[in-house]
Write a protein that holds these residues in place. Structure first.
Motif, PDB file in Angstrom:
ATOM      1  N   ILE A 127      47.424   6.186  87.041  1.00 20.19           N
ATOM      2  CA  ILE A 127      48.264   5.193  86.382  1.00 20.19           C
ATOM      3  C   ILE A 127      47.626   4.979  85.017  1.00 20.19           C
ATOM      4  CG2 ILE A 127      49.087   2.805  86.386  1.00 20.19           C
ATOM      5  CD1 ILE A 127      50.351   4.431  88.615  1.00 20.19           C
ATOM      6  N   GLN A 128      48.403   5.171  83.958  1.00 17.32           N
ATOM      7  CA  GLN A 128      47.875   5.020  82.601  1.00 17.32           C
ATOM      8  C   GLN A 128      48.688   4.005  81.819  1.00 17.32           C
ATOM      9  OE1 GLN A 128      47.534   8.770  80.538  1.00 17.32           O
ATOM     10  NE2 GLN A 128      46.110   9.609  82.035  1.00 17.32           N
ATOM     11  N   ILE A 129      47.983   3.055  81.219  1.00 18.18           N
ATOM     12  CA  ILE A 129      48.629   2.131  80.296  1.00 18.18           C
ATOM     13  C   ILE A 129      48.791   2.884  78.977  1.00 18.18           C
ATOM     14  CG2 ILE A 129      48.478  -0.087  79.108  1.00 18.18           C
ATOM     15  CD1 ILE A 129      46.637  -1.024  81.422  1.00 18.18           C
ATOM     16  N   MET A 130      49.967   2.773  78.393  1.00 17.86           N
ATOM     17  CA  MET A 130      50.310   3.538  77.190  1.00 17.86           C
ATOM     18  C   MET A 130      50.433   2.610  75.979  1.00 17.86           C
ATOM     19  SD  MET A 130      53.484   5.421  79.114  1.00 17.86           S
ATOM     20  CE  MET A 130      54.171   6.121  77.642  1.00 17.86           C
ATOM     21  N   ASP A 131      50.213   3.176  74.788  1.00 15.54           N
ATOM     22  CA  ASP A 131      50.529   2.437  73.563  1.00 15.54           C
ATOM     23  C   ASP A 131      52.035   2.188  73.544  1.00 15.54           C
ATOM     24  OD1 ASP A 131      47.956   2.442  72.431  1.00 15.54           O
ATOM     25  OD2 ASP A 131      48.273   4.400  71.523  1.00 15.54           O
ATOM     26  N   ASN A 132      52.421   1.019  73.098  1.00 15.76           N
ATOM     27  CA  ASN A 132      53.846   0.734  72.889  1.00 15.76           C
ATOM     28  C   ASN A 132      54.001   0.170  71.484  1.00 15.76           C
ATOM     29  OD1 ASN A 132      56.574   0.386  73.203  1.00 15.76           O
ATOM     30  ND2 ASN A 132      56.381  -1.549  74.295  1.00 15.76           N
ATOM     31  N   ILE A 133      54.394   1.051  70.581  1.00 20.92           N
ATOM     32  CA  ILE A 133      54.532   0.675  69.182  1.00 20.92           C
ATOM     33  C   ILE A 133      56.014   0.529  68.863  1.00 20.92           C
ATOM     34  CG2 ILE A 133      54.096   1.377  66.797  1.00 20.92           C
ATOM     35  CD1 ILE A 133      51.736   3.069  67.957  1.00 20.92           C
ATOM     36  N   THR A 134      56.396  -0.672  68.443  1.00 21.95           N
ATOM     37  CA  THR A 134      57.780  -0.951  68.063  1.00 21.95           C
ATOM     38  C   THR A 134      57.786  -1.487  66.634  1.00 21.95           C
ATOM     39  OG1 THR A 134      57.879  -3.286  68.716  1.00 21.95           O
ATOM     40  CG2 THR A 134      58.212  -1.652  70.474  1.00 21.95           C
ATOM     41  N   SER A 135      58.949  -1.726  66.095  1.00 22.93           N
ATOM     42  CA  SER A 135      59.026  -2.296  64.749  1.00 22.93           C
ATOM     43  C   SER A 135      58.577  -3.762  64.736  1.00 22.93           C
ATOM     44  CB  SER A 135      60.455  -2.191  64.214  1.00 22.93           C
ATOM     45  OG  SER A 135      61.338  -2.913  65.056  1.00 22.93           O
ATOM     46  N   GLN A 136      58.547  -4.391  65.917  1.00 25.29           N
ATOM     47  CA  GLN A 136      58.192  -5.804  66.010  1.00 25.29           C
ATOM     48  C   GLN A 136      56.740  -6.050  66.393  1.00 25.29           C
ATOM     49  OE1 GLN A 136      60.706  -7.923  68.794  1.00 25.29           O
ATOM     50  NE2 GLN A 136      61.023  -9.523  67.289  1.00 25.29           N
ATOM     51  N   PHE A 137      56.159  -5.166  67.224  1.00 25.41           N
ATOM     52  CA  PHE A 137      54.797  -5.365  67.720  1.00 25.41           C
ATOM     53  C   PHE A 137      54.186  -4.042  68.156  1.00 25.41           C
ATOM     54  CE2 PHE A 137      57.681  -5.968  71.318  1.00 25.41           C
ATOM     55  CZ  PHE A 137      57.168  -5.055  72.236  1.00 25.41           C
ATOM     56  N   ASP A 138      52.870  -4.080  68.388  1.00 20.02           N
ATOM     57  CA  ASP A 138      52.130  -2.939  68.912  1.00 20.02           C
ATOM     58  C   ASP A 138      51.283  -3.435  70.076  1.00 20.02           C
ATOM     59  OD1 ASP A 138      50.502  -0.765  69.447  1.00 20.02           O
ATOM     60  OD2 ASP A 138      49.594  -0.680  67.460  1.00 20.02           O
ATOM     61  N   VAL A 139      51.559  -2.930  71.280  1.00 18.62           N
ATOM     62  CA  VAL A 139      50.689  -3.207  72.421  1.00 18.62           C
ATOM     63  C   VAL A 139      49.820  -1.970  72.584  1.00 18.62           C
ATOM     64  CG1 VAL A 139      50.515  -3.740  74.870  1.00 18.62           C
ATOM     65  CG2 VAL A 139      52.360  -4.739  73.519  1.00 18.62           C
ATOM     66  N   ASP A 140      48.557  -2.136  72.290  1.00 17.29           N
ATOM     67  CA  ASP A 140      47.572  -1.064  72.237  1.00 17.29           C
ATOM     68  C   ASP A 140      46.755  -1.044  73.531  1.00 17.29           C
ATOM     69  OD1 ASP A 140      46.030   0.972  71.123  1.00 17.29           O
ATOM     70  OD2 ASP A 140      45.425  -0.186  69.366  1.00 17.29           O
ATOM     71  N   ILE A 141      45.839  -0.080  73.638  1.00 23.20           N
ATOM     72  CA  ILE A 141      44.968   0.053  74.811  1.00 23.20           C
ATOM     73  C   ILE A 141      43.510   0.083  74.363  1.00 23.20           C
ATOM     74  CG2 ILE A 141      46.686   1.284  76.200  1.00 23.20           C
ATOM     75  CD1 ILE A 141      45.135   3.889  75.448  1.00 23.20           C
ATOM     76  N   PHE A 142      42.593  -0.091  75.314  1.00 17.93           N
ATOM     77  CA  PHE A 142      41.171   0.185  75.100  1.00 17.93           C
ATOM     78  C   PHE A 142      40.914   1.553  75.732  1.00 17.93           C
ATOM     79  CE2 PHE A 142      39.311  -4.424  75.349  1.00 17.93           C
ATOM     80  CZ  PHE A 142      40.053  -4.795  74.258  1.00 17.93           C
ATOM     81  N   SER A 143      40.219   2.430  75.049  1.00 17.55           N
ATOM     82  CA  SER A 143      39.915   3.744  75.632  1.00 17.55           C
ATOM     83  C   SER A 143      39.064   3.609  76.882  1.00 17.55           C
ATOM     84  CB  SER A 143      39.208   4.632  74.605  1.00 17.55           C
ATOM     85  OG  SER A 143      37.959   4.070  74.246  1.00 17.55           O
ATOM     86  N   THR A 144      38.386   2.490  77.038  1.00 19.34           N
ATOM     87  CA  THR A 144      37.510   2.267  78.191  1.00 19.34           C
ATOM     88  C   THR A 144      38.235   1.714  79.411  1.00 19.34           C
ATOM     89  OG1 THR A 144      36.975   0.059  77.372  1.00 19.34           O
ATOM     90  CG2 THR A 144      35.473   1.859  76.765  1.00 19.34           C
ATOM     91  N   ALA A 145      39.527   1.376  79.290  1.00 22.82           N
ATOM     92  CA  ALA A 145      40.212   0.731  80.417  1.00 22.82           C
ATOM     93  C   ALA A 145      41.721   0.938  80.392  1.00 22.82           C
ATOM     94  CB  ALA A 145      39.897  -0.769  80.428  1.00 22.82           C
ATOM     95  N   TYR A 146      42.160   2.177  80.149  1.00 17.69           N
ATOM     96  CA  TYR A 146      43.600   2.436  80.083  1.00 17.69           C
ATOM     97  C   TYR A 146      44.111   3.292  81.240  1.00 17.69           C
ATOM     98  CZ  TYR A 146      42.994   7.295  78.666  1.00 17.69           C
ATOM     99  OH  TYR A 146      42.679   8.631  78.659  1.00 17.69           O
TER     100      TYR A 146
END
Length: 153
Positions: A127-146
């Motif tokens: 299970i991997q949390i992914m970057d979600n980049i939109t025109s309104q916001f960016d939900v990023d990840i930590f390489s140590t916990a994604y």
């Protein structure tokens, strides 16, 4: 001896005002194992980091990954991604979302249900949390916990 690079990020940088993080808790990429016959839902806590309240909902994305993994587990045969009540969350492409209302810092959970597939041998996936980049916001990840590597025994 080693040290982290020190950077000075001044408060109020416009380019970071709508930048958030979603990570697994605990903050690591540790592999986990579960018996295929487990009836209790598997729970992976996710921390959403924010210092704001916004007029929009921030959305973190996560996915099931089996590419390059041997032997791969199969979504819908070995396990399902479900909500907290055990109801299957439909997907066309193995990606899912967690909504954080008003982009307020919060904890949520990714839930899996083991399906007790009788096929012999262990099965694996992540299970991997992914970057979600939109025109309104960016939900990023930590390489140590994604990512959370999973073995179904």
């Amino acid at each position: 001896m080693a040290a982290c690079e020190k950077k000075d990020y001044p408060a109020g940088l416009v380019e970071l005002e709508h930048h958030y993080y979603a990570i697994f808790v605990p903050n690591n990429n540790t592999a986990v194992s579960f018996p295929r016959s487990q009836t209790a839902l598997v729970k992976f806590p996710v921390q959403f980091y924010s210092t704001f309240t916004r007029d929009y909902d921030a959305i973190a994305k996560y996915c099931v990954v089996t590419g390059g993994i041997t032997p791969p587990a199969k979504l819908g045969i070995d396990f399902n991604v479900v909500d907290k009540n055990g109801v299957v969350i439909p997907t066309a492409d193995s990606t899912f979302t967690i909504t954080f209302p008003k982009a307020v810092q919060a904890m949520d959970t990714i839930y899996l249900k083991m399906l007790n597939n009788p096929a012999a041998g262990a099965r694996k996936f992540e299970i991997q949390i992914m970057d979600n980049i939109t025109s309104q916001f960016d939900v990023d990840i930590f390489s140590t916990a994604y990512r959370r590597p999973v073995t179904i025994n």
